[in-house]
Design an enzyme around this catalytic site. Structure first.
Site, PDB file in Angstrom:
ATOM      1  N   LYS A  48       1.010  -1.030  -0.149  1.00  0.00           N
ATOM      2  CA  LYS A  48      -0.044   0.098   0.080  1.00  0.00           C
ATOM      3  C   LYS A  48       0.752   1.283  -0.027  1.00  0.00           C
ATOM      4  O   LYS A  48       2.054   1.044   0.338  1.00  0.00           O
ATOM      5  CB  LYS A  48      -0.940   0.221   1.115  1.00  0.00           C
ATOM      6  CG  LYS A  48      -0.131   0.140   2.545  1.00  0.00           C
ATOM      7  CD  LYS A  48      -1.239  -0.240   3.761  1.00  0.00           C
ATOM      8  CE  LYS A  48      -0.478  -0.447   5.059  1.00  0.00           C
ATOM      9  NZ  LYS A  48      -1.168   0.140   6.090  1.00  0.00           N
ATOM     10  N   TYR A 280      16.841  30.413   5.226  1.00  0.00           N
ATOM     11  CA  TYR A 280      15.678  31.098   5.547  1.00  0.00           C
ATOM     12  C   TYR A 280      16.120  31.381   7.199  1.00  0.00           C
ATOM     13  O   TYR A 280      16.162  30.438   7.816  1.00  0.00           O
ATOM     14  CB  TYR A 280      14.354  30.399   5.512  1.00  0.00           C
ATOM     15  CG  TYR A 280      14.004  30.714   3.861  1.00  0.00           C
ATOM     16  CD1 TYR A 280      13.885  31.787   3.373  1.00  0.00           C
ATOM     17  CD2 TYR A 280      13.761  29.501   3.391  1.00  0.00           C
ATOM     18  CE1 TYR A 280      13.383  31.899   1.909  1.00  0.00           C
ATOM     19  CE2 TYR A 280      13.093  29.595   1.991  1.00  0.00           C
ATOM     20  CZ  TYR A 280      12.937  30.607   1.239  1.00  0.00           C
ATOM     21  OH  TYR A 280      12.557  30.739   0.026  1.00  0.00           O
TER      22      TYR A 280
HETATM   23  C1  PLP Z   1      -3.887  -4.519   8.181  1.00  0.00           C
HETATM   24  C2  PLP Z   1      -2.374  -4.413   7.963  1.00  0.00           C
HETATM   25  N1  PLP Z   1      -1.766  -5.499   7.832  1.00  0.00           N
HETATM   26  C3  PLP Z   1      -0.127  -5.404   7.687  1.00  0.00           C
HETATM   27  C4  PLP Z   1       0.174  -4.252   7.602  1.00  0.00           C
HETATM   28  C5  PLP Z   1       1.685  -4.035   7.546  1.00  0.00           C
HETATM   29  O1  PLP Z   1       2.354  -3.581   8.485  1.00  0.00           O
HETATM   30  P1  PLP Z   1       3.951  -3.567   8.809  1.00  0.00           P
HETATM   31  O2  PLP Z   1       4.402  -2.578   7.564  1.00  0.00           O
HETATM   32  O3  PLP Z   1       3.890  -3.130  10.118  1.00  0.00           O
HETATM   33  O4  PLP Z   1       4.485  -4.929   8.497  1.00  0.00           O
HETATM   34  C6  PLP Z   1      -0.423  -3.219   7.897  1.00  0.00           C
HETATM   35  C7  PLP Z   1       0.270  -1.725   7.597  1.00  0.00           C
HETATM   36  O5  PLP Z   1       0.091  -0.986   8.545  1.00  0.00           O
HETATM   37  C8  PLP Z   1      -1.823  -2.965   7.980  1.00  0.00           C
HETATM   38  O6  PLP Z   1      -2.581  -1.827   8.083  1.00  0.00           O
END
Ligand code: PLP
Length: 388
Positions: A48, A280
């Site tokens: 994501k 700045y």
């Molecule tokens: C539902 C869920 N699963 C897995 C993950 C992966 O987490 P991480 O990056 O701490 O491994 C996330 C990330 O926030 C998440 O929201």
């Protein structure tokens, strides 16, 4: 005029010599390492937020090459981007998609998370509109104590019955998310897992237990064996970063290789006299006459303005130098001290390795009072990504 062409122009056509370099072999190796640690559980690589700033599609492919069998995204649009690029493995949307997004979820054969009746109704409407040959796979999310999203343990039983009873849907997964898995000493993870196990038993008793149970993020996957169930969902670890600064020394974490570097070239060099102040606000005053290098990146690229006030450093010529004065939108100044032999075109490493020196995303995070996740996600699309 010489014929020098910066690596970024050669590879991407972008004209400004500033870029993010992503080592995809490191992603593949990190995923392969995680697969080995968690076997026989499978790995769902979380890509994501544009692969935590690394680029979702190339990272997804590298993760699949390392053994990931599924991918996780936050938005239906992120799943769509993967499908458009030809990625075919199952993609789970890790929060319940908005009703407006269910159509895209079904069209793209994404796996929705469901935890409300409203979401379930919207998914059924979208499935009915499309007359699919196969049932839409569904994962139910149960809130075992993080209280962000997910149905309560009592509520999820009814949802499971409703999904299982509908031939347009197939109840494939049940999962939860851990709030403090990165703190090994905190007993709350065990409490969350106990609550999850209670839901699993209740679903099994009601004949609606799906085949894929999952709970673990990177921290869970690497250091909490009881959280692995049939699948783990690592994000930060696939990029080679520890889930918490305190976990950096853990053996399962030390095997990870950071995949991302943030680089640029010096654009301008000048000698500035003792007593003068820089950038700045003129907060950084020179005690001795010094060579000051300008680097063409700033907070418009995700280098926080505060970085200079909290001791931020960059690497030039294999040495650390302080960022001098406020980070501006498009440029930073670097104090290379008296007589430094730094010239325009020299490579600058803001995050990554140069010679024997390394600045890590966690170093930025610790200086800034945040986490490495936020550092890499903040690197803006204005920085072209170069894949090695
Ligand atoms: C539902 C869920 N699963 C897995 C993950 C992966 O987490 P991480 O990056 O701490 O491994 C996330 C990330 O926030 C998440 O929201």
């Amino acid at each position: 005029m010489d014929s020098y062409i910066s690596p970024v122009k050669r590879v991407t056509g972008w004209l400004r010599p500033a870029w993010v370099e992503v080592d995809l072999a490191a992603v593949t190796a990190n995923v392969a390492h995680i697969c080995k640690v968690v076997a026989p559980a499978g790995v769902c690589a979380v890509v994501k937020a544009d692969g935590y700033g690394h680029g979702a599609v190339p990272v997804a492919r590298a993760a699949i090459a390392g053994g990931a069998v599924r991918l996780g995204v936050a938005l239906a649009e992120e799943g769509h981007e993967l499908r458009q690029a030809g990625v075919e493995v199952p993609v789970i949307v890790l929060s319940e998609p908005a009703p407006e997004a269910m159509q895209l979820v079904v069209e793209d054969n994404l796996t929705p998370t469901i935890y409300t009746e409203r979401g379930l109704a919207a998914l059924l409407d979208a499935a009915a509109l499309q007359a699919r040959a196969t049932a839409v796979p569904v994962h139910l999310k149960v809130d075992t104590g993080m209280h962000r999203v997910g149905a309560s343990p009592a509520h999820v039983l009814g949802l499971a019955r409703a999904v299982a009873a509908n031939p347009a849907l197939s109840l494939e997964g049940l999962y939860t998310h851990l709030a403090v898995a990165d703190d090994l000493a905190d007993p709350y993870t065990q409490e969350q897992l106990a609550s999850f196990d209670g839901v699993v038993s209740a679903l099994a008793a009601g004949g609606t237990l799906p085949s894929l149970l999952h709970a673990a993020n990177s921290a869970g996957a690497l250091v909490h064996p009881d959280s692995r169930y049939q699948m783990v969902r690592p994000g930060i670890a696939i990029y080679g970063l520890a889930p918490a600064s305190s976990m950096r020394g853990h053996p399962a974490v030390q095997a990870l290789m950071p995949a991302l570097s943030f680089k640029a070239e010096v654009s301008y060099v000048k000698e500035v006299a003792a007593g003068e102040a820089l950038s700045y606000g003129l907060h950084y005053r020179l005690l001795v006459s010094s060579v000051i290098a300008t680097v063409p990146v700033g907070y418009g690229d995700g280098a926080p303005r505060r970085l200079s006030q909290v001791g931020g450093e960059v690497l030039i010529g294999g040495r650390r130098w302080p960022i001098a004065g406020s980070v501006t939108m498009d440029q930073i100044l670097v104090d290379c001290g008296p007589g430094a032999e730094v010239k325009a075109g020299d490579e600058v490493v803001l995050i990554g390795r140069q010679g024997d020196e390394e600045v890590t995303a966690w170093e930025w995070a610790e200086r800034l009072g945040t986490i490495a996740y936020e550092v890499t996600c903040a690197l803006s699309p204005r920085l072209p990504r170069i894949y090695t």
